[in-house]
Design a protein around this motif. Structure first.
Motif, short mmCIF file in Angstrom:
data_model
loop_
_atom_site.label_atom_id
_atom_site.label_comp_id
_atom_site.label_asym_id
_atom_site.label_seq_id
_atom_site.Cartn_x
_atom_site.Cartn_y
_atom_site.Cartn_z
N LEU A 57 29.20 -32.33 -18.40
CA LEU A 57 28.02 -33.11 -18.05
C LEU A 57 26.89 -32.87 -19.06
O LEU A 57 26.62 -33.74 -19.87
N ARG A 58 26.23 -31.72 -18.98
CA ARG A 58 25.26 -31.29 -20.00
C ARG A 58 25.34 -29.77 -20.04
O ARG A 58 25.58 -29.15 -19.00
N LEU A 62 25.76 -27.36 -14.83
CA LEU A 62 26.57 -27.00 -13.66
C LEU A 62 26.36 -25.53 -13.27
O LEU A 62 26.32 -25.19 -12.10
N GLU A 94 17.76 -26.26 -17.64
CA GLU A 94 18.31 -27.11 -16.59
C GLU A 94 17.80 -26.67 -15.22
O GLU A 94 17.61 -27.48 -14.32
N MET A 102 17.50 -29.55 -23.73
CA MET A 102 18.23 -29.32 -24.97
C MET A 102 19.03 -30.57 -25.33
O MET A 102 19.67 -31.16 -24.48
N ARG A 103 18.94 -30.95 -26.61
CA ARG A 103 19.73 -32.08 -27.10
C ARG A 103 20.77 -31.57 -28.08
O ARG A 103 20.67 -30.45 -28.58
#
Lengths: 226, 83
Positions: A57-58, A62, A94, A102-103
């Motif tokens: 997901l990112r 999670l 998150e 964060m990218r």
């Protein structure tokens, strides 16, 4: 002073963190499996690097809902020290314990290198053993380290001295304002992409990460329990 | 049963390096007319409910809580009954 290192499925820097605490500080440190919800027995928490939940997901999205995060929220709330390194930093973002997101790196590559950094705030429990604007070398190893926050958040971070580490030379990921590490407003939650635990002995290529650990112990001795 | 098709995109203000890389590849393949590429994610979620208002409320909540990161991403979704 007792350290906890939460371990998520996919963490891979947990043992490095544990060894760094043992070898630099000679203090008790335990791995804590992510299903454990309580961290009451600990004075400091280090969220290690790796690929928790496969980065699905990112990164960090999670892990944020693992039971152990309840203990992390509580520790942060109580003013105990919480450090997130690499994937740990992503988890803290998150989780909303630090501002921003964060990218993926702007060049889309995984970057594994020794990176020059500047210590921008040496008045924190995490950095007090560093000199003013000291330039240090720490390893980096990530693909999602391109820190982002809006301009309003950035100016607040800058004004409050919440930017702790900044990349020197070429920015390895495209992060806003060359940010490598930030701290929360209260000054007890630190997130950073570089790996201090991988730079605690000269034979590792750099021992500059050791001062991050000794800073905490010195603060602990001077000010007692957090 | 409702099926939600959720699209999560980077906000327009957030640079999309993957989209830029794909744009470069498209240009080199002869698609010079491509002006911009943005890459997002599609998720399909099936919900065990016959109430569309409830389905919508649940999807909204899961987008906010987990599926999108509001700092850098927007989301939208469509509900389809019996899919």
């Amino acid at each position: 002073m007792r350290f906890a290192v939460p371990v998520f499925p996919g963490s891979n820097c947990d043992v490095d963190c544990i060894k760094a605490v043992r070898e630099v500080l000679d203090r008790p440190v335990d791995p804590v499996w992510h299903l454990e919800g309580k961290l009451d027995d600990y004075d400091a928490v280090i969220l290690p690097g790796g690929f928790s939940y496969g980065d699905y997901l990112r990164s960090g999205s999670l892990a944020r809902f693992s039971p152990v995060m309840e203990g992390v929220y509580e520790a942060a709330e109580k003013g105990k020290w919480v450090i997130g390194i690499c994937n740990g930093f992503q988890i803290l973002l998150e989780a909303g314990l630090l501002p921003g997101a964060m990218r993926v790196n702007d060049h889309l590559q995984f970057r594994c290198d020794i990176q020059k950094l500047r210590v921008e705030n040496d008045r924190l429990p995490f950095t007090q053993d560093y000199g003013r604007e000291e330039e240090i070398f720490l390893p980096i190893a990530h693909k999602e380290g391109n820190y982002y926050c809006d301009e309003e958040t950035l100016s607040r971070l800058e004004q409050n001295g919440q930017v702790v580490f900044r990349y020197m030379g070429e920015n390895p990921n495209g992060s806003v304002a060359d940010i490598a590490g930030i701290v929360n407003e209260k000054g007890n939650v630190l997130g950073m992409m570089p790996h201090p635990e991988r730079a605690v002995h000269a034979w590792m290529g750099s021992a500059d990460g050791a001062k991050l650990f000794t800073s905490m112990l010195h603060d602990w001795r001077e000010n007692g329990a957090a | 049963m409702y099926k939600a098709t959720i699209v999560v995109r980077l906000k327009p203000s957030v640079l999309d390096p993957q989209g830029n890389a794909v744009k470069g590849s498209l240009h080199s393949l002869g698609f010079e007319d491509v002006e911009e590429v943005r890459i997002g994610k599609t998720m399909e979620v099936w919900l065990d409910t016959s109430d569309s208002a409830l389905a919508s409320e649940r999807v909204e909540a899961m987008c906010k809580k987990l599926l999108a990161n509001p700092v850098i991403e927007n989301y939208e979704y469509e509900l389809e009954e019996g899919a």
